[in-house]
Motif scaffolding. Sequence first.
Motif, short mmCIF file in Angstrom:
data_model
loop_
_atom_site.label_atom_id
_atom_site.label_comp_id
_atom_site.label_asym_id
_atom_site.label_seq_id
_atom_site.Cartn_x
_atom_site.Cartn_y
_atom_site.Cartn_z
N ASP A 47 0.68 -1.17 -0.14
CA ASP A 47 0.22 0.07 0.34
C ASP A 47 0.95 0.87 0.29
OD1 ASP A 47 -1.68 -2.28 0.46
OD2 ASP A 47 -2.78 -1.59 2.11
N LYS A 48 1.79 1.44 1.02
CA LYS A 48 2.52 2.68 0.90
C LYS A 48 3.63 3.29 -0.30
CE LYS A 48 2.79 2.46 6.30
NZ LYS A 48 3.96 2.25 7.05
N LEU A 116 -3.25 -2.19 -14.05
CA LEU A 116 -2.13 -3.16 -13.89
C LEU A 116 -0.89 -2.82 -12.43
CD1 LEU A 116 0.07 -0.65 -16.69
CD2 LEU A 116 -1.18 -3.14 -16.59
N LEU A 117 -1.13 -1.92 -11.29
CA LEU A 117 -0.76 -2.03 -10.04
C LEU A 117 -1.26 -3.41 -8.78
CD1 LEU A 117 1.61 0.49 -10.26
CD2 LEU A 117 1.99 -1.74 -10.99
N GLY A 118 -2.85 -3.05 -9.73
CA GLY A 118 -3.50 -3.96 -8.68
C GLY A 118 -4.40 -2.72 -8.28
N ASN A 119 -5.64 -2.55 -6.82
CA ASN A 119 -6.85 -1.78 -6.38
C ASN A 119 -6.25 -2.06 -4.64
OD1 ASN A 119 -8.33 -0.15 -5.90
ND2 ASN A 119 -9.85 -0.89 -6.81
N PRO A 120 -5.59 -1.64 -5.13
CA PRO A 120 -5.45 -1.89 -2.79
C PRO A 120 -6.13 -1.12 -2.11
CG PRO A 120 -3.35 -0.42 -3.77
CD PRO A 120 -4.24 -0.67 -4.68
N LEU A 121 -6.82 0.03 -2.41
CA LEU A 121 -7.39 0.91 -1.62
C LEU A 121 -9.21 0.70 -0.93
CD1 LEU A 121 -7.72 3.49 -4.30
CD2 LEU A 121 -6.21 4.02 -3.28
#
Length: 218
Positions: A47-48, A116-121
Amino acid sequence: MNKQHIIALIKKDILLETRQQYTFYGILLYVASTIFVVYLSMGQPEDKVWNALFWVIQLFICINAVAKSFLAESRGRMLYFYSIAGAGDFIIAKLIFNALLMLLMSLLSLAVFTVLLGNPLANATAFIGISMLGGISLSLVFTFLAAIAAKAEQQAALMAIMGFPIIIPQLLLLIKISSIGFASVVQGGLWQMIALMTGLDAMVIILAYILFPFLWKD
């Protein structure tokens, strides 16, 4: 301040952008290629790291999309604008157009990021709102810096010298604020930080409106 002049200048910039489209497609290619390289090298980061990468890329998007707005104006064209509009109208129109452009770029880069980098939200709505606010804030600062640098001979060097001490605290503040998008609980002091960011934006607009006429007469 003449609203008709401001609207006409904004329409002019939009018309030039839709006809040429160099900036739009160039930035879109930059966003897609940069994020794809990050994906190949890191996969889907934590996430960070995801948050920090997003704002760093937003910074370079803003430099490419917004900072060149004044540098693209020829001296003859500036003389023409000087004859038909005031300095305040011109700088306000530039601020609004670049804010709209950066708003679009922020949403597009966020979409590519999540693909592309995913959805960690955990709170996507809040992060979208903050990314829009952050994109506008970056565009205001770099529009102001570009207006100053365009009157100097060493435009790139001057922008780097002036921009570094201003943009780093702003980026750190944006990274701090946008961390709410990764937590389901609202952190303390969030609204105070948003109010601070909004106040900084207002200060940039006021300074640009007051100081640009001195450059305009050069």
